[in-house]
Design an enzyme around this catalytic site. Structure first.
Site, short mmCIF file in Angstrom:
data_model
loop_
_atom_site.label_atom_id
_atom_site.label_comp_id
_atom_site.label_asym_id
_atom_site.label_seq_id
_atom_site.Cartn_x
_atom_site.Cartn_y
_atom_site.Cartn_z
N ASP A 132 37.50 51.30 47.72
CA ASP A 132 37.86 51.01 46.12
C ASP A 132 36.77 51.37 45.35
O ASP A 132 35.64 50.77 45.18
CB ASP A 132 37.92 49.37 46.13
N TYR A 137 32.58 53.01 37.50
CA TYR A 137 31.40 52.94 38.66
C TYR A 137 30.60 53.98 38.65
O TYR A 137 29.31 53.99 39.39
CB TYR A 137 32.01 52.69 39.88
N LYS A 147 40.36 54.01 39.20
CA LYS A 147 40.83 53.02 38.22
C LYS A 147 40.83 53.60 36.85
O LYS A 147 40.05 54.53 36.83
CB LYS A 147 40.29 51.80 38.08
N HIS A 202 42.42 49.24 34.78
CA HIS A 202 41.40 48.52 35.26
C HIS A 202 41.46 47.17 34.70
O HIS A 202 41.17 46.06 35.57
CB HIS A 202 40.00 49.27 34.93
P1 NAD Z 1 31.55 40.98 46.62
O1 NAD Z 1 32.21 39.61 46.51
O2 NAD Z 1 32.05 42.10 47.48
O3 NAD Z 1 30.00 40.78 46.96
C1 NAD Z 1 29.04 41.62 47.06
C2 NAD Z 1 27.74 41.09 47.23
O4 NAD Z 1 27.86 40.15 48.48
C3 NAD Z 1 26.80 42.17 47.87
O5 NAD Z 1 26.24 43.03 46.89
C4 NAD Z 1 26.18 41.38 48.74
O6 NAD Z 1 24.90 40.96 48.00
C5 NAD Z 1 26.96 40.44 49.22
N1 NAD Z 1 27.47 40.50 50.63
C6 NAD Z 1 28.20 41.52 51.08
N2 NAD Z 1 28.48 41.28 52.35
C7 NAD Z 1 27.75 39.89 52.79
C8 NAD Z 1 28.04 39.35 53.91
N3 NAD Z 1 28.59 40.03 55.04
N4 NAD Z 1 26.93 38.32 54.14
C9 NAD Z 1 26.39 37.96 52.93
N5 NAD Z 1 26.40 38.47 51.71
C10 NAD Z 1 27.19 39.64 51.84
O7 NAD Z 1 31.41 41.38 45.22
P2 NAD Z 1 31.64 42.88 44.14
O8 NAD Z 1 31.10 43.93 44.59
O9 NAD Z 1 31.72 42.30 42.92
O10 NAD Z 1 33.33 42.90 44.45
C11 NAD Z 1 33.88 43.86 45.55
C12 NAD Z 1 34.51 44.92 44.95
O11 NAD Z 1 35.72 44.63 43.96
C13 NAD Z 1 33.40 46.18 44.09
O12 NAD Z 1 32.60 46.55 44.93
C14 NAD Z 1 34.65 46.67 43.42
O13 NAD Z 1 34.75 47.60 44.26
C15 NAD Z 1 35.72 45.63 43.05
N6 NAD Z 1 35.33 44.97 41.81
C16 NAD Z 1 36.71 45.17 40.79
C17 NAD Z 1 36.69 44.72 39.77
C18 NAD Z 1 37.84 44.82 38.63
O14 NAD Z 1 37.76 44.81 37.51
N7 NAD Z 1 38.95 45.14 39.22
C19 NAD Z 1 35.69 44.06 39.28
C20 NAD Z 1 34.51 44.00 40.04
C21 NAD Z 1 34.57 44.34 41.35
#
Ligand code: NAD
Length: 273
Positions: free
Chosen positions: A44, A49, A74, A107
């Site tokens: 994704d 990004y 997106k 998005h």
């Molecule tokens: P997430 O909930 O995936 O959290 C990521 C964070 O959690 C990492 O940086 C790390 O610190 C921690 N983590 C990851 N794996 C772990 C584990 N197994 N144990 C403990 N901690 C762990 O948050 P995110 O990155 O904000 O969301 C995931 C994805 O969603 C993004 O990378 C992006 O691709 C997408 N996203 C989309 C939107 C949107 O508006 N559509 C907004 C934000 C994110």
């Protein structure tokens, strides 16, 4: 890897890897190279990004057949406002070095254009440049309006979702319309104490799993796609292994009861970007 089937028959791996805030091209490349080698087949990204080029290169260099990988990108808000949707996907494809993406999402629901943009998304779909089209951060009222004009029903709505923001109403609405819910920030984006919540760590202990795996499993088990982000091998493996156990109905309920409507990102009705 389990696949979910979207409303046009396309299959999407239920767990993907997200790459938001991986701005450094080398780290983005290495993360995707590693994720693919570990078995991830769903990525994704987004124009905003800034890592489409690195993601596309890592996919190409992996030698894995393009059709085995499910890639999402997106449409950013500025391109939605200007109406330059075909130009935006063309530019994304150019950066990715591909001739199609699997999923193209609007998005955010920009107030003035969240409905009219959909007709342009349908043109993208018809052109074959996206195998599937969908939206992100749409509330039921946005979708109600969009569905008034839609010829193609969005296949996915990607929303912020974790046990502290369970989004039951949006998810139920989407399922009723044949729109697959997808959770962003599924682990709480590393910004909350979610993963040390005693309910989650307690359930994790029973299954010999981590709280992160329990949180991902809860969404998967209620039919929500997840795209957790990590750049670390151990966590990428951990997140991918949220599939080989089953939460009981009571555990599912205990997790859903943790909801406190805690939003870490912007509200879809009130954002300024
Ligand atoms: P997430 O909930 O995936 O959290 C990521 C964070 O959690 C990492 O940086 C790390 O610190 C921690 N983590 C990851 N794996 C772990 C584990 N197994 N144990 C403990 N901690 C762990 O948050 P995110 O990155 O904000 O969301 C995931 C994805 O969603 C993004 O990378 C992006 O691709 C997408 N996203 C989309 C939107 C949107 O508006 N559509 C907004 C934000 C994110």
């Amino acid at each position: 890897m389990e696949n979910f089937t979207l409303n046009n028959g396309a299959k999407i791996p239920s767990i993907g890897v997200g790459v938001w805030r991986i701005d450094d091209a080398e780290i983005a490349y290495n993360t995707i190279e590693l994720a693919l080698s570990l078995g991830y087949r769903h990525i994704d990204t987004a124009m905003i990004y800034g890592n489409e080029e690195a993601v596309g290169k890592a996919i190409k260099d992996s030698g894995i057949a393009r059709e085995e990988i499910f890639l999402t990108t997106k449409l950013w808000n500025d391109d939605q406002r200007s109406g330059r949707v075909m130009e935006a996907i063309d530019a994304s494809l150019e950066r990715l070095g591909m001739d199609y993406v699997d999923l193209y999402l609007v998005h955010w629901p920009v107030k003035e254009t969240y409905v009219s943009v959909w007709k342009k998304m349908e043109e993208v779909y018809k052109s074959g440049k996206a195998k599937v089209i969908g939206v992100s951060n749409y509330q039921p009222h946005h979708l109600d309006d969009l569905l008034q004009v839609a010829e193609v029903v969005p296949a996915v709505n990607q929303i912020e979702c974790n046990p502290y923001l369970s989004q039951e109403a949006v998810i139920e609405y989407c399922k009723g319309k044949g729109i697959y819910p997808e959770a962003w920030g599924p682990l709480g984006a590393g910004k909350t104490d979610l993963l040390i919540d005693p309910v989650l760590t307690g359930i994790a202990k029973v299954h010999g799993k981590s709280a992160a795996q329990v949180v991902l499993r809860w969404n998967l088990q209620r039919g929500v796609i997840v795209i957790p982000k990590s750049v670390h091998e151990a966590r990428l493996i951990e997140n991918l292994n949220a599939i080989d156990f089953t939460l009981t109905a009571d555990q599912m309920k205990q997790i859903s009861n943790l909801d406190k409507n805690l939003r870490l990102g912007s509200h879809p009705d009130n954002f300024d970007f």
